[in-house]
Scaffold this motif. Structure first.
Motif, PDB file in Angstrom:
ATOM      1  N   GLU A 110       0.834  -1.214   0.000  1.00  0.00           N
ATOM      2  CA  GLU A 110       0.000   0.000   0.000  1.00  0.00           C
ATOM      3  C   GLU A 110       0.868   1.262   0.000  1.00  0.00           C
ATOM      4  N   GLY A 111       1.929   1.204  -0.819  1.00  0.00           N
ATOM      5  CA  GLY A 111       2.791   2.362  -1.002  1.00  0.00           C
ATOM      6  C   GLY A 111       3.889   2.520   0.024  1.00  0.00           C
ATOM      7  N   LYS A 112       3.901   1.667   1.030  1.00  0.00           N
ATOM      8  CA  LYS A 112       4.917   1.782   2.089  1.00  0.00           C
ATOM      9  C   LYS A 112       6.317   1.564   1.535  1.00  0.00           C
ATOM     10  N   TYR A 113       6.430   0.574   0.626  1.00  0.00           N
ATOM     11  CA  TYR A 113       7.730   0.262   0.023  1.00  0.00           C
ATOM     12  C   TYR A 113       7.655   0.526  -1.478  1.00  0.00           C
ATOM     13  N   SER A 114       7.712   1.791  -1.815  1.00  0.00           N
ATOM     14  CA  SER A 114       7.509   2.209  -3.211  1.00  0.00           C
ATOM     15  C   SER A 114       8.807   2.351  -4.000  1.00  0.00           C
ATOM     16  N   GLU A 115       9.945   2.110  -3.345  1.00  0.00           N
ATOM     17  CA  GLU A 115      11.234   2.330  -4.004  1.00  0.00           C
ATOM     18  C   GLU A 115      11.900   1.044  -4.488  1.00  0.00           C
ATOM     19  N   ILE A 116      11.214  -0.101  -4.342  1.00  0.00           N
ATOM     20  CA  ILE A 116      11.838  -1.374  -4.759  1.00  0.00           C
ATOM     21  C   ILE A 116      11.567  -1.559  -6.251  1.00  0.00           C
ATOM     22  N   ILE A 117      12.249  -0.762  -7.035  1.00  0.00           N
ATOM     23  CA  ILE A 117      11.928  -0.642  -8.461  1.00  0.00           C
ATOM     24  C   ILE A 117      12.182  -1.937  -9.210  1.00  0.00           C
ATOM     25  N   HIS A 118      13.204  -2.693  -8.811  1.00  0.00           N
ATOM     26  CA  HIS A 118      13.515  -3.912  -9.564  1.00  0.00           C
ATOM     27  C   HIS A 118      12.510  -5.026  -9.307  1.00  0.00           C
ATOM     28  N   PHE A 119      11.679  -4.884  -8.300  1.00  0.00           N
ATOM     29  CA  PHE A 119      10.539  -5.787  -8.116  1.00  0.00           C
ATOM     30  C   PHE A 119       9.301  -5.213  -8.824  1.00  0.00           C
ATOM     31  N   ALA A 120       8.856  -4.037  -8.371  1.00  0.00           N
ATOM     32  CA  ALA A 120       7.594  -3.462  -8.856  1.00  0.00           C
ATOM     33  C   ALA A 120       7.636  -3.162 -10.356  1.00  0.00           C
ATOM     34  N   GLY A 121       8.808  -2.747 -10.858  1.00  0.00           N
ATOM     35  CA  GLY A 121       8.923  -2.465 -12.287  1.00  0.00           C
ATOM     36  C   GLY A 121       8.680  -3.707 -13.134  1.00  0.00           C
ATOM     37  N   LYS A 122       9.249  -4.822 -12.696  1.00  0.00           N
ATOM     38  CA  LYS A 122       9.022  -6.086 -13.417  1.00  0.00           C
ATOM     39  C   LYS A 122       7.538  -6.460 -13.381  1.00  0.00           C
ATOM     40  N   ASN A 123       6.912  -6.232 -12.222  1.00  0.00           N
ATOM     41  CA  ASN A 123       5.503  -6.589 -12.118  1.00  0.00           C
ATOM     42  C   ASN A 123       4.621  -5.694 -12.994  1.00  0.00           C
ATOM     43  N   ARG A 124       4.984  -4.425 -13.116  1.00  0.00           N
ATOM     44  CA  ARG A 124       4.224  -3.551 -14.018  1.00  0.00           C
ATOM     45  C   ARG A 124       4.343  -4.036 -15.465  1.00  0.00           C
ATOM     46  N   VAL A 125       5.505  -4.548 -15.822  1.00  0.00           N
ATOM     47  CA  VAL A 125       5.666  -5.140 -17.156  1.00  0.00           C
ATOM     48  C   VAL A 125       4.772  -6.378 -17.288  1.00  0.00           C
ATOM     49  N   GLU A 126       4.725  -7.202 -16.235  1.00  0.00           N
ATOM     50  CA  GLU A 126       3.844  -8.376 -16.258  1.00  0.00           C
ATOM     51  C   GLU A 126       2.396  -7.970 -16.516  1.00  0.00           C
ATOM     52  N   GLN A 127       1.922  -6.961 -15.814  1.00  0.00           N
ATOM     53  CA  GLN A 127       0.531  -6.515 -15.997  1.00  0.00           C
ATOM     54  C   GLN A 127       0.311  -6.013 -17.433  1.00  0.00           C
ATOM     55  N   TYR A 128       1.303  -5.356 -17.971  1.00  0.00           N
ATOM     56  CA  TYR A 128       1.238  -4.864 -19.356  1.00  0.00           C
ATOM     57  C   TYR A 128       1.170  -6.037 -20.335  1.00  0.00           C
TER      58      TYR A 128
END
Length: 313
Positions: A127-145
């Motif tokens: 819920e935004g607490k850990y918003s800087e873990i880009i190498h995790f969340a970025g990959k997941n945004r690609v997955e959703q795409y």
């Protein structure tokens, strides 16, 4: 029959994940393999070429390279590398841009099945607490795409914590006959899903491909052997090497002093995420490691990995 072999494109073919995938697919003898690398003249690339693999020069940030590489492929295994100096050292959003561009091109050239190396959505799940873990969340945004891209079949592999990380991303301090493993925030009772990336990724991916997209379309697959506590990790090293291994939990002031390369929000939030939510977070589809064991029954435990790689001669 060779003309009927499916062409599989493998990115990162000289790296840990991609190299493992190439070797496992090659061992089956069932596929044509196009191995992507930026350095076709490297020793690893030459070794693949000598085994009959098509080694293809490709920079994943270059649209023309990617289009040429994916043209004619039935299946593509795609892993992008956040830790490449051109990304982590310059533009941390580049990995996500690469992934989405690759998806667009895969759809355009008619790739039937895209298997993508993903990770949890740490930003949304926390819920935004850990918003800087880009190498995790970025990959997941690609997955959703990718899921919305219109590619006929898509599957997502979730690699666990590399057994190869020790001495690299996990610093160790040796004095006399004692070795201390340094972990931000994590304690002996905390667990990580461990994977011998270089040897056990490929067999899982090859089995998924053998079983086909009908079974695996839309699915997430954990690529990890077991959840190992940090205490058991230290004990495995001690048993294999004869040296005494211990865990040291670092807090903020110690991180800055003892592991300055981890003294950034990306790394610190990652370890806080591991501590609070677990590596795979709340997602039961990827946190259930029995899927990996079924696909690859001889997948190595961390103790087996350490015995094999660090054991006394």
């Amino acid at each position: 029959m060779s003309q009927s072999k499916k062409l599989i494109v493998v990115s990162g073919a000289t790296g840990a994940q991609g190299g493992s995938v190439v070797n496992s697919l090659l061992a089956t003898g069932h596929y044509k393999i196009r191995a992507l690398t930026r350095k076709p003249d490297s020793e690893k690339a030459k070794a693949l070429k000598s085994k009959g693999v098509e080694v293809f020069k490709c920079d994943l940030s270059n649209k023309d390279d990617v289009k040429e590489a994916l043209t004619g492929a039935d299946i593509a295994w795609i892993v992008t590398n956040f830790w490449d100096p051109s990304i982590v050292g310059q533009d941390v959003k580049e990995e996500e841009r690469q992934g989405k561009m690759i998806a667009d091109i895969a759809k355009e050239v008619g790739v039937n099945w895209l298997i993508y190396s993903s990770l949890p959505d740490t930003t949304t799940e926390s819920e935004g607490k850990y918003s800087e873990i880009i190498h995790f969340a970025g990959k997941n945004r690609v997955e959703q795409y990718i899921r919305k891209s219109g590619i006929p079949n898509v599957t997502f592999a979730y690699l666990g914590f590399y057994s190869q990380n020790f001495g690299v991303f996990v610093p160790q301090v040796e004095k006399d006959n004692e070795v201390v493993l340094l972990f931000p925030y994590l304690e002996e009772t905390d667990k990580l899903p461990m994977i011998d990336t270089e040897n056990d990724t490929g067999p899982i991916v090859a089995k998924i491909i053998e079983e086909g997209p009908e079974k695996w379309n839309g699915k997430k697959v954990p690529v990890a052997a077991e959840y190992a506590t940090l205490k058991s990790i230290a004990e495995s090293f001690t048993k294999a090497t004869g040296k005494t291994y211990k865990i040291k939990t670092l807090q903020d002031d110690e991180i800055a002093k003892e592991t300055p390369f981890l003294n950034n929000e990306e790394a610190k939030q990652m370890y806080k995420w591991f501590k609070e939510f677990g590596y795979y977070g709340k997602d039961t589809e990827v946190s259930d490691l029995s899927t990996a064991k079924k696909l690859h029954p001889s997948i190595k435990t961390f103790e087996q990995f350490v015995t094999q790689n660090y054991g006394k001669a």
